[in-house]
Design an enzyme around this catalytic site. Structure first.
Site, PDB file in Angstrom:
ATOM      1  N   HIS A   1      -4.356  30.320  86.320  1.00  0.00           N
ATOM      2  CA  HIS A   1      -3.986  29.037  85.718  1.00  0.00           C
ATOM      3  C   HIS A   1      -3.182  28.185  86.699  1.00  0.00           C
ATOM      4  CE1 HIS A   1      -2.670  26.482  82.195  1.00  0.00           C
ATOM      5  NE2 HIS A   1      -1.686  26.215  83.062  1.00  0.00           N
ATOM      6  N   GLU A   2      -2.124  28.757  87.232  1.00  0.00           N
ATOM      7  CA  GLU A   2      -1.286  27.990  88.154  1.00  0.00           C
ATOM      8  C   GLU A   2      -2.041  27.645  89.432  1.00  0.00           C
ATOM      9  OE1 GLU A   2       1.294  26.658  87.077  1.00  0.00           O
ATOM     10  OE2 GLU A   2       1.405  27.861  85.258  1.00  0.00           O
TER      11      GLU A   2
ATOM     12  N   HIS B   1      -5.966  21.435  92.129  1.00  0.00           N
ATOM     13  CA  HIS B   1      -6.022  20.024  91.757  1.00  0.00           C
ATOM     14  C   HIS B   1      -5.208  19.186  92.749  1.00  0.00           C
ATOM     15  CE1 HIS B   1      -6.069  17.198  87.971  1.00  0.00           C
ATOM     16  NE2 HIS B   1      -6.776  16.727  88.964  1.00  0.00           N
TER      17      HIS B   1
ATOM     18  N   HIS C   1      -3.895  24.463  88.918  1.00  0.00           N
ATOM     19  CA  HIS C   1      -3.048  23.288  89.176  1.00  0.00           C
ATOM     20  C   HIS C   1      -2.942  23.045  90.681  1.00  0.00           C
ATOM     21  CE1 HIS C   1      -1.753  22.326  85.190  1.00  0.00           C
ATOM     22  NE2 HIS C   1      -1.110  23.461  84.990  1.00  0.00           N
TER      23      HIS C   1
END
Length: 675
Positions: free
Chosen positions: A463-464, A470, A467
């Site tokens: 998940h991190e 991105h 980020h």
């Protein structure tokens, strides 16, 4: 004395930054930014003359202050905390001044109305449009008599958020439960006991010492047969930073004051609530739309949650002798039921996820999807736990860089998060490479073996890293829309939640697992059990998230300054509406809800579910084309990651998926409609 916070020539000089550097660096950069602002007021009304110079000065201030805030989060200590809190009002005041600068606002409006605006590229036009919106939200249109009050509100809110976070960290660190009787630690896995024994030795104690940091807390709640120990751990966690502890760490008054100030600021700007302000820069149009979205999901999830709870209660009564299932029994009973139903435990799975193999698998997945390479490199770091990596393109060209800080420690705030330290942009000398830090709170290595991650922790890491991708794989070259900048908050979670899906794929897991003792990969039979259990208690899990999101949105949509109803009373209302599990009356969940009181999720916690709709639907293309499809990866990178905030998120989703998003993929992934 040369100040390392004022060196922007390369990577941050973490080994040299000291608390005494903060005040002079902030003073110098504020002076520089204010001078640039004065020059911009008389500069030609062009991008290069008016916008770029102040953007440069603001970036330097933002980068230096970002380093200070990062260190405050990962290496908190009294001297640094004092320096951070002393400088925070000055930094907040500057950004508030900037947002209320009527002269700059008028010049932005003139530029937007001029022929030169049409000649700008789409990214620069989007930045100007966002700036006009942010001026209005920052109070630029307020009467001069109201601006000082609005500025004072913003400064106090910043200080309250910092104090909330510090109180929570201090209350967490203050709790340590020492256990000397071996019978009381029965059921807890050996690696968790080894870590607890090391913690006890650190405090000069014999036996075991358990803390409220997640790597210590969760194994007790899941596995400890001693119900009294589970109850004590739960009570300590659920009452952190409340009236049940030290008065100076009680966040109750901070919550009330924060809500009052947010509502006051909203009214000054002409909005009915803080929730309305929050949604101006998001995809969702109104609090009513968000509440309808959340309640619709709650209606769909409730039958599954009720079934989950009924099964758990029946099992706990019949097999565990727990006639009444209390909050401190839920994780324990759930783990026992899952082990019984699917014949595996989290602890068994954890043995197959040693840190080196997990990282190799994660990096390999990113390399195959996006055609990049992740390579270890050297750079100054803030703690020996932190490591540094570079991302290279197909030809070995540098694309971005990141730090990885995986383990929990007392100086580090809880949870997991990504910080963007430097953003990609084009300068006269070339492209400035983006830099990120990825921070988690996992168990550290013990007993000479690598750190072992639960499958949930693997999901958190992915998940991190989503980020991080991105931020790092953007191709936007203007600061205001580079990476996550300018992306609507309720779409920011799309790339992160998208990455979680790969943690359930055999083609991914088969190559990123190795038993820590035997060296064999995850057996297909165990994987099949994990897949079968994927939606175990998904109804309960979804309702819990919806409870938090409804609480947050209603809190900020309905609160009036001086309201008699407290946040805790509203939470009770929300629970009566949607929850099937109601915690004890002494539970003080709001006092630790840092996402909305010390983070950026106020009136935005719903974005986790909102973006999950987008991410699940985006991932469905990979399910159709093959989960390791390089073509689908290329499209996701180009249409979602690369564009950053240079266009609305809805347009980016349509460009990738060819249509508007549908909730069906999320419901299918959650086991609530047939596959």
């Amino acid at each position: 004395m040369h100040n390392p916070l004022l060196d922007f020539s390369g990577l941050p000089r973490f080994g040299e930054i000291r608390p005494e550097h903060v005040a002079p660096a902030v003073a110098a950069l504020l002076a520089e930014a204010r001078a640039a602002r004065e020059r911009a007021a008389a500069a030609p009304l062009t991008w290069e003359g008016f916008i770029a110079p102040l953007e440069d000065a603001n970036e330097r201030l933002g980068r230096a202050w970002g380093l200070v805030a990062h260190l405050h989060a990962v290496m908190d200590a009294p001297a640094l905390r004092e320096a951070y809190n002393a400088a925070l009002p000055r930094v907040t005041q500057y950004w508030t001044e900037l947002g209320q600068d009527t002269g700059r606002f008028e010049r932005y409006k003139q530029l937007a109305a001029s022929p030169a605006y049409a000649d700008l590229n789409a990214a620069r036009r989007k930045i100007i449009d966002n700036a006009l919106r942010d001026f209005r939200l920052g109070g630029a249109e307020l009467p001069e008599s109201s601006k000082p009050r609005y500025a004072a509100i913003q400064e106090e809110l910043a200080s309250l958020a910092a104090k909330f976070s510090e109180n929570l960290l201090d209350a967490t660190n203050a709790c340590g439960i020492a256990i000397a009787d071996e019978k009381r630690v029965a059921g807890i896995p050996a690696d968790a006991l080894e870590a607890a024994r090391a913690e006890a030795r650190k405090h000069g104690e014999s036996g075991w010492r358990f803390t409220l940091h997640m790597p210590s807390y969760l194994p007790v709640m899941q596995y400890a047969d001693d119900r009294a120990l589970r109850e004590r751990m739960y009570r300590e966690s659920a009452t952190r930073a409340s009236e049940f502890g030290k008065p100076e760490w009680d966040n109750t008054a901070i919550i009330a004051r924060t809500l009052d100030l947010r509502a006051q600021g909203a009214r000054l700007l002409g909005y009915g609530s803080f929730a309305e302000i929050s949604l101006v820069a998001k995809m969702a149009r109104s609090p009513a739309q968000v509440l309808e979205f959340l309640r619709d999901l709650a209606r769909r999830a409730r039958p599954f949650a009720e079934r989950d709870l009924a099964d758990l209660r029946a099992f706990a009564a019949a097999e565990l002798g727990l006639d009444r299932l209390e909050s401190w029994d839920l994780a324990y009973a759930s783990e026992k039921l899952r082990a019984r139903r699917y014949a595996f435990s989290d602890h068994e799975v954890k043995r197959y996820f040693p840190e080196p193999q997990v990282l190799a698998g994660l990096f390999g997945l990113v390399e195959s999807l996006y055609g990049v390479r992740v390579v270890p490199a050297l750079a100054p770091v803030w703690h020996e736990d932190a490591r540094f990596y570079e991302i290279e393109g197909p030809g070995g060209e540098p694309i971005g860089r990141f730090y990885l800080d995986l383990y929990a420690r007392e100086s580090k705030q809880g949870g997991a998060w990504m910080d963007g330290a430097i953003s990609r942009r084009r300068l006269a000398a070339g492209v400035q490479l983006p830099l990120a830090s990825l921070n988690c709170n996992f168990s550290r290595p013990v007993g000479g073996k690598p750190a072992l991650f639960t499958h949930d922790e693997v999901i958190t890491l992915f998940h991190e890293f989503g980020h991080g991708l991105h931020h790092l794989l953007t191709r936007a070259e203007e600061l205001g829309v580079s990476g996550l900048s300018g992306v609507e908050w309720d779409a920011v979670e799309l790339p992160s939640q998208f990455m979680e899906n790969f943690c359930w794929e055999w083609d991914v897991l088969a190559g990123m697992t190795r038993h820590v003792d035997r060296g064999d990969a995850l057996p297909r039979a165990l994987y099949d059990k994990m897949r079968a259990a994927r939606n175990f208690h998904s109804g309960l899990d979804m309702l819990r998230q919806l409870e938090f999101a409804l609480f947050d949105m209603r809190l900020h949509a309905e609160h009036s300054p001086g309201a008699a109803r407290s946040a805790l009373q509203l939470l009770d209302e929300v629970r009566r509406e949607v929850a099937v599990v109601v915690p004890p009356a002494w539970n003080r969940f709001p006092n630790g809800f840092g996402h909305i009181f010390a983070g950026g999720y106020a009136a935005g916690y719903y974005s986790y579910k909102w973006a999950e709709v987008l991410s699940a639907d985006a991932y469905s293309l990979f399910e159709e084309q093959g989960v390791l499809s390089a073509e689908a990866g290329r499209r996701f990178r180009e249409e979602i990651l690369a564009v950053g905030g240079s266009r609305p998120a809805a347009e980016s989703f349509r460009a990738f998926r060819g249509r508007d998003p549908s909730v069906d993929a999320l419901l299918r992934h959650s086991g609530m409609i047939p596959a």
